[in-house]
Design a protein around this motif. Structure first.
Motif, short mmCIF file in Angstrom:
data_model
loop_
_atom_site.label_atom_id
_atom_site.label_comp_id
_atom_site.label_asym_id
_atom_site.label_seq_id
_atom_site.Cartn_x
_atom_site.Cartn_y
_atom_site.Cartn_z
N THR A 87 17.26 -1.68 16.26
CA THR A 87 16.34 -0.72 16.89
C THR A 87 15.71 0.19 15.85
O THR A 87 14.49 0.47 15.90
N LEU A 88 16.50 0.66 14.89
CA LEU A 88 15.97 1.50 13.82
C LEU A 88 14.94 0.74 13.00
O LEU A 88 13.88 1.29 12.64
N ASP A 89 15.23 -0.51 12.70
CA ASP A 89 14.28 -1.33 11.95
C ASP A 89 12.98 -1.52 12.73
O ASP A 89 11.88 -1.47 12.16
N ALA A 90 13.12 -1.72 14.06
CA ALA A 90 11.93 -1.91 14.90
C ALA A 90 11.08 -0.65 14.93
O ALA A 90 9.84 -0.70 14.90
N LEU A 91 11.74 0.51 14.99
CA LEU A 91 11.00 1.78 14.97
C LEU A 91 10.23 1.95 13.66
O LEU A 91 9.07 2.40 13.66
N ARG A 92 10.84 1.59 12.55
CA ARG A 92 10.17 1.74 11.25
C ARG A 92 9.02 0.74 11.12
O ARG A 92 7.97 1.06 10.56
N THR A 93 9.22 -0.46 11.65
CA THR A 93 8.14 -1.45 11.64
C THR A 93 6.98 -0.97 12.49
O THR A 93 5.81 -1.09 12.10
N ALA A 94 7.31 -0.42 13.66
CA ALA A 94 6.26 0.13 14.53
C ALA A 94 5.54 1.27 13.84
O ALA A 94 4.30 1.39 13.93
N GLN A 95 6.29 2.12 13.15
CA GLN A 95 5.69 3.23 12.40
C GLN A 95 4.69 2.70 11.37
O GLN A 95 3.57 3.20 11.25
N ASP A 96 5.08 1.66 10.65
CA ASP A 96 4.20 1.10 9.62
C ASP A 96 2.95 0.47 10.21
O ASP A 96 1.90 0.41 9.55
N SER A 97 3.07 0.00 11.46
CA SER A 97 1.92 -0.68 12.08
C SER A 97 0.88 0.30 12.62
O SER A 97 -0.23 -0.10 12.97
N VAL A 98 1.25 1.59 12.69
CA VAL A 98 0.30 2.61 13.21
C VAL A 98 0.10 3.70 12.15
O VAL A 98 0.07 4.88 12.46
N LYS A 99 -0.04 3.29 10.89
CA LYS A 99 -0.17 4.24 9.80
C LYS A 99 -1.35 5.18 9.97
O LYS A 99 -1.32 6.33 9.55
N SER A 100 -2.39 4.69 10.61
CA SER A 100 -3.58 5.53 10.77
C SER A 100 -3.31 6.75 11.63
O SER A 100 -4.03 7.74 11.57
N ASP A 101 -2.23 6.70 12.45
CA ASP A 101 -1.88 7.83 13.31
C ASP A 101 -0.92 8.81 12.63
O ASP A 101 -0.51 9.80 13.24
N HIS A 102 -0.53 8.49 11.38
CA HIS A 102 0.33 9.38 10.59
C HIS A 102 1.65 9.68 11.32
O HIS A 102 2.11 10.81 11.36
N ILE A 103 2.25 8.65 11.90
CA ILE A 103 3.53 8.80 12.59
C ILE A 103 4.66 8.56 11.59
O ILE A 103 4.64 7.58 10.85
N VAL A 104 5.63 9.46 11.60
CA VAL A 104 6.79 9.32 10.72
C VAL A 104 8.05 9.35 11.56
O VAL A 104 8.24 10.26 12.38
N VAL A 105 8.91 8.35 11.37
CA VAL A 105 10.19 8.28 12.07
C VAL A 105 11.29 8.68 11.11
O VAL A 105 11.45 8.08 10.04
N LEU A 106 12.05 9.70 11.48
CA LEU A 106 13.13 10.21 10.63
C LEU A 106 14.46 10.09 11.36
O LEU A 106 14.53 10.32 12.58
N SER A 107 15.49 9.76 10.64
CA SER A 107 16.83 9.76 11.23
C SER A 107 17.32 11.19 11.37
O SER A 107 17.10 12.02 10.47
N ALA A 108 17.95 11.49 12.48
CA ALA A 108 18.47 12.85 12.70
C ALA A 108 19.55 13.17 11.68
O ALA A 108 20.19 12.27 11.12
N ASN A 109 19.76 14.45 11.47
CA ASN A 109 20.71 14.92 10.46
C ASN A 109 22.11 14.38 10.73
O ASN A 109 22.62 14.44 11.85
N ALA A 110 22.72 13.87 9.67
CA ALA A 110 24.06 13.29 9.80
C ALA A 110 25.11 14.33 10.16
O ALA A 110 26.20 13.98 10.63
N SER A 111 24.79 15.62 9.96
CA SER A 111 25.75 16.68 10.29
C SER A 111 25.78 17.00 11.78
O SER A 111 26.66 17.73 12.24
#
Length: 668
Positions: free
Chosen positions: A366-390
């Motif tokens: 799922t994380l990989d799919a989110l990052r792939t989706a992010q890369d496919s919509v670069k023109s929208d400047h979407i960034v997917v970040l993992s929540a803080n490990a703490s």
């Protein structure tokens, strides 16, 4: 449910003219007399809710109405008599804290009137009457003292034996003037007083917990109807139902100190709109033909009150009831939940945070799919970040219910925050349309739609024609925001009216109560406007091509996987092939039989049931607020009643005298 009308009796100057001319003939009944004294205004009450251990919320202290002069409380004020206190929103937190710590002060509170002020959000650092960790007892981890909502005061979870109303903008002006009149006339012979009618049946009957009030029929369980739908439709008659399921979830209910002023724009409706827009984007073209996994969408209700929707859904799966026919819990491969995503700022980059439930191959996929989706919509400047490990784990979400059932559940929650809520008005009446932005919802919908396609098809090529063809309809997002988060146009918008006949124009996302026996095919009059709209919207978007549709629904429309969409509209609906169903959402500790509800004993095999508070709402007949001008005396109540009695007697004297004279004239 529409806002309750608060009846305001304004008799600032009223005289009866003892005349038999046209003036008197205008008054032909007591209602005529009343209408000359009263003005109808809007407002929103805090009501009494009950659980197995007690009560929260507001009510008159007993069976009678409460009367008290209206005052605006200044910092130096000490209340010397029973008073109706007019408050600004920024005074609420300190006021209710004082009530809890000062019993003498609290004993002089007859009721509270909270002002409405335009654009108040811009003047506040925040206001959240919820807890600092909402519903922490359902967390699938031990760090329940963590503060996801650091601005939370928890005031909506206390019990108040006095009424509290949020005033509309117009009634705010009226009562501000009444308070000003009282301030100016401290030494005069009159005072403007408020009469509160917020008598709850549980107070009348002395049933102060949910089990006793259900036994005495003085309350009803909180609940409603969740909705799920599959893309493509599931062939229930087929023996082959072994496709792994990718489950996309959102919620449609929120909570607030005031029952019917309850939009939840960021939390959770921004996520709901994002999911609906994603479904719309996925329904275009022929991309469904590429799916080797089953896409299932579910919109829960009751999540603000112990995850009623998600817990009941999981129980129905265990029972394999008609409400979830075609679904198999063991086939759910991963859960993708869209939470609060409306606060992502329209900056150079739109940052979304992914909160995960542990690590597994499905979660990593799922994380990989989110990052792939992010890369496919670069023109929208979407960034997917993992929540803080703490972070202690996932934030409050429906995924918690899945994890409490099975700690190995793979899933993620997409949010607009990392370590703490960015929504400064969480579970407050101020979480409205002004608290979110459409670009954030569009970005989230684009990300979700493409992620779901990647997960269900296995297509990881960011430049594939199928993936790049999945685009969100910006106009649809803006239309949904206008329909679901305001009164103009509100539920009278064309999009909603194409599917249902709404009971009200102004939406409220309070879960409501279950009015009859729960069913997967409920009487639509017992289903909320929002649930009915979501059902129809999903049924159409996930249906098989229009060639399978008929012009008008017939009696056999519900056979062979067909459903009738738009059945409430004048066109009598269209019959389509779609797997879309209602799932009752109510406590797993409740059973309905012979026309009444029973609380089931705790079951050790259901750990979440052991935590279930069994929330109910007290019945009530009418809710009202009236304001009079009366003699300024220590015997205000007596004078008030006396003045009303004298007025009515005077009016009756007029009517009797007029009738007597008319009869005498006829004799002559």
């Amino acid at each position: 449910m529409a806002p309750k009308l608060l009846l305001l009796l304004l008799a600032l100057s009223f005289q009866l003219h003892l005349s038999f001319s046209g003036e008197t003939s205008m008054m032909e009944s007591v209602p005529d007399l009343q209408s000359s004294m009263y003005m109808m205004l809007d407002g929103y009450p805090c009501v009494r809710l009950l659980n197995l251990s007690g009560e929260i919320g507001c009510s008159n202290p007993g069976r009678e109405k409460v009367v008290a002069p209206i005052i605006r409380l200044n910092k130096s004020n000490e209340l010397s008599q029973l008073s109706a206190v007019l408050l600004a929103v920024d005074e609420i937190e300190s006021f209710f804290a004082r009530i809890l710590n000062d019993t003498t002060f609290a004993s002089n509170i007859a009721g509270v009137l909270v002002e409405s002020e335009p654009d108040i959000q811009n003047k506040l650092e925040g206001f959240s009457p919820a807890l600092k960790f909402p519903q922490s007892n359902f967390a699938p981890y031990r760090s329940i003292n963590y503060e996801w909502n650091p601005i939370g005061t928890g005031i909506m979870w206390n019990t108040y034996n006095f009424p509290v109303f949020l005033l509309s903008k117009s009634s705010t002006l009226t009562l501000q003037q009444a308070a000003l009149n009282n301030e100016k006339s401290k030494k005069s012979y009159t005072a403007d007083v408020a009469e509160f009618d917020l008598v709850m049946q549980t107070m009348k009957a002395g049933t102060h917990d949910s089990e006793s009030c259900l036994e005495e029929n003085t309350c009803l369980p909180l609940g409603g109807y969740s909705v799920w739908s599959s893309l493509p439709p599931i062939n229930i008659s087929s023996a082959e139902q072994s496709k792994p399921i990718v489950l996309a979830a959102a919620s449609m209910d929120s909570a607030s100190f005031f029952r019917d002023k309850n939009l939840g724009a960021d939390s959770p409706i921004s996520g709901l709109i994002s999911l609906l827009a994603a479904v719309d984007a996925l329904s275009k073209g022929d991309i469904v033909d590429d799916l080797n996994k089953q896409l299932v969408f579910i919109v829960f209700t009751g999540e603000a009150w112990g995850y009623l929707g998600s817990r009941r859904f999981l129980l129905e799966l265990d029972l394999q009831s008609d409400a979830v026919s075609g679904l198999n819990y063991s086939l759910i491969e991963t859960v993708v939940e869209i939470g609060s995503i409306g606060k992502v700022l329209n900056q150079e980059a739109k940052n979304f945070f992914v909160h995960t439930a542990g690590t597994s191959s499905a979660t990593n996929a799922t994380l990989d799919a989110l990052r792939t989706a992010q890369d496919s919509v670069k023109s929208d400047h979407i960034v997917v970040l993992s929540a803080n490990a703490s972070n202690p784990g996932i934030p409050p979400s429906s995924l918690m219910a899945f994890l409490r059932k099975d700690s190995l559940t793979s899933g993620v929650v997409l949010e607009d925050f990392d370590t703490v809520f960015t929504n400064k008005f969480y579970h407050s009446h101020l979480d409205d349309l002004s608290n979110i932005n459409s670009s954030a919802i569009v970005a989230a919908a684009s990300l979700v739609a493409r992620t779901l396609y990647i997960l269900s098809s296995g297509d990881k090529n960011t430049s594939s024609s199928a993936l790049t063809s999945i685009n969100v309809n910006v106009s649809l997002v803006e239309e949904l925001m206008g329909c679901l988060l305001g009164c103009e146009p509100g539920l009278s918008c064309e999009l909603v009216k194409n599917y249902i006949t709404p009971a009200t124009t102004c939406p409220s996302n309070y879960v409501g109560v279950i009015l009859d026996e729960p069913s997967s095919t409920p009487y639509i009059g017992y289903v909320s406007d929002i649930s009915r709209f979501v059902w129809n919207f999903l049924a159409e978007k996930t249906s098989i091509s229009k060639e399978n549709a008929t012009s008008v629904c017939s009696k056999d429309c519900n056979n062979d996987g067909k459903v009738c969409i738009g059945a409430e509209t004048y066109g009598k609906g269209v019959c389509v092939v779609s797997t879309t169903r209602y799932v009752p959402a109510y406590s797993t500790r409740l059973k309905f039989g012979s026309g009444s509800w029973t609380v089931l004993p705790p079951n050790n095999s259901d750990p979440m049931g052991l935590l279930d508070a069994v929330w109910t709402e007290s019945n009530w007949n009418t809710i009202g607020l009236r304001v009079y001008t009366v003699q300024n005396s220590s015997f205000d109540n007596i004078v008030l009643l006396g003045s009303i009695a004298i007025t009515v007697l005077a009016y009756l004297a007029i009517v009797i005298t007029k009738a007597f004279l008319t009869k005498a004239l006829k004799r002559d």
